[in-house]
Design a protein around this motif. Structure first.
Motif, mmCIF file in Angstrom:
data_model
loop_
_atom_site.group_PDB
_atom_site.id
_atom_site.type_symbol
_atom_site.label_atom_id
_atom_site.label_comp_id
_atom_site.label_asym_id
_atom_site.label_seq_id
_atom_site.Cartn_x
_atom_site.Cartn_y
_atom_site.Cartn_z
ATOM 1 N N LYS A 336 -34.108 65.550 -89.963
ATOM 2 C CA LYS A 336 -33.936 64.317 -89.432
ATOM 3 C C LYS A 336 -34.376 64.238 -87.891
ATOM 4 O O LYS A 336 -35.291 63.325 -87.704
ATOM 5 C CB LYS A 336 -32.441 63.856 -89.566
ATOM 6 N N LEU A 337 -34.080 65.155 -87.210
ATOM 7 C CA LEU A 337 -34.513 65.251 -85.900
ATOM 8 C C LEU A 337 -35.964 65.558 -85.572
ATOM 9 O O LEU A 337 -36.626 64.951 -84.789
ATOM 10 C CB LEU A 337 -33.690 66.343 -85.010
ATOM 11 N N GLN A 340 -37.792 62.292 -85.986
ATOM 12 C CA GLN A 340 -37.468 61.258 -85.066
ATOM 13 C C GLN A 340 -38.363 61.800 -83.612
ATOM 14 O O GLN A 340 -38.602 60.905 -82.990
ATOM 15 C CB GLN A 340 -35.882 61.046 -84.735
ATOM 16 N N ARG A 341 -38.581 62.899 -83.389
ATOM 17 C CA ARG A 341 -39.000 63.267 -82.054
ATOM 18 C C ARG A 341 -40.814 62.898 -82.022
ATOM 19 O O ARG A 341 -41.396 62.918 -83.038
ATOM 20 C CB ARG A 341 -39.070 64.826 -81.650
ATOM 21 N N ARG A 342 -41.001 62.376 -80.888
ATOM 22 C CA ARG A 342 -42.351 62.128 -80.649
ATOM 23 C C ARG A 342 -43.339 63.237 -80.583
ATOM 24 O O ARG A 342 -44.674 63.093 -81.123
ATOM 25 C CB ARG A 342 -42.342 61.240 -79.520
#
Length: 346
Positions: A336-337, A340-342
């Motif tokens: 999930k992280l 989400q990270r760009r």
């Protein structure tokens, strides 16, 4: 030099809290107003309400306040050095030195945490404010910087200012200098007996069950959790009756991208691996500088264990199920992280 005072591990004393000081009341407060001026013979009478002559008053935050702040810091530093020289400081039976950790070790790690890796912390409130808790995290990055950054995250961001006591591998405690620093910072050998004593004493304990399999895995297997051993950490948590807090760390995998392993050299040196990265050993000592990746550390919902009977710690099926639950929760949060990270660096 005098020896440091050793305090019992089960000492109930907590770390003193810093409280904002209350402003001092003026010396004339509560006296019914300014003091009356008695006129002398031949003197000119001055009314009571006449303002006092202006003097050099230090403005808040001005040069005077800044000088006073530096003087306080200098005095505090000198007092700290005096205590170190005379041995007037306390360590517990594991060698943990709270004063040295707070004032020196955390200060050394904080620039790396805040400026270099720019760590973002989520869910730290899931760690209980008091009592024991076992934090279980993924392990990666070739060098164990992830454990140190997790320690700073708990120390600096938890509402109760709790300390994290990490369980470390045997190798940490046979290395010169590293051994002493690890003990001073509150770390101890990764064995069930020490972990259980810490947890029953109400400490927050951190463990990374992947061990060298996680920290030394190739870059192609990044963010894929390795085996969590035999579930010994679950058995320890069950015996101590403390919650298990899953922790997911994103960003550490890329600081030293491990593209190879010099196994022959590792055997000769008695090390679990000797990493080969895009910068090491090609750039020499410069290649040991970690890449400035952007980190996220997320603490998940705690998994309670106090509802199980005492004999549950000996139930292999229960240990397997809880171990799998913790592992799956960490892996799911990692994915999930990552979504989400760009960027790896921003």
């Amino acid at each position: 030099m005098a020896d440091a005072k050793v305090i019992p591990f089960d000492d109930d004393r907590s770390r003193p809290r810093r409280r904002p000081g209350r402003p001092e009341e003026p010396s004339g407060a509560g006296t019914g107003g300014p003091a009356a001026v008695r006129a002398l013979p031949g003197a000119r009478e001055v009314p009571d309400e006449a303002p006092a002559a202006p003097g050099p008053v230090a403005e808040p935050g001005g040069e005077g306040a800044g000088r006073a702040g530096w003087e306080r810091k200098l005095a505090g530093g000198l007092a700290f050095l005096r205590r170190r020289v005379t041995g007037e400081y306390e360590v517990d039976e594991f060698g943990y030195d709270a004063e040295l950790t707070d004032q020196v070790l955390m200060s050394l790690l904080r620039p790396l945490y805040e400026k270099y890796f720019r760590v973002e912390v989520k869910g730290v409130e899931n760690i209980p404010e008091k009592g024991g808790a076992l934090i279980v995290a993924n392990h990666s990055g070739t060098l164990p910087l992830d454990g140190l950054m997790m320690q700073v995250a708990v120390h600096d961001h938890h509402p109760a200012g709790r300390h994290l006591r990490l369980l470390a591998a045997d190798l940490v405690f046979v290395l010169p200098v590293v051994n002493e620093l690890a003990r001073k910072a509150g770390h101890t050998l990764a064995c069930a007996e020490d972990a259980e004593r810490l947890l029953k004493a109400g400490e927050v304990v951190g463990v990374m069950p992947e061990g060298f399999k996680g920290i030394g895995k190739p870059f192609s297997e990044r963010y894929k959790l390795q085996r969590f051993g035999r579930g010994g950490f679950v058995s320890t948590a069950l015996r101590a009756g403390v919650p298990i807090v899953p922790c997911s760390i994103v960003g550490a995998e890329e600081i030293y991208p491990m593209i190879g392993n010099a196994k022959t050299l590792a055997r000769l040196l008695g090390l679990p691996y000797v990493p080969v990265t895009p910068t090491f050993p090609w750039l020499g000592p410069l290649g040991m500088l970690p890449l400035p990746t952007k980190w996220t550390i997320q603490f998940g919902e705690p998994i309670p264990t106090d509802g199980y009977p005492p004999e549950a710690a000996e139930d292999p099926m229960l240990m397997f199920n809880l171990t799998d639950q913790v592992r799956e929760q960490i892996q799911h949060t990692l994915y999930k992280l990552l979504v989400q990270r760009r960027s790896v660096f921003f």
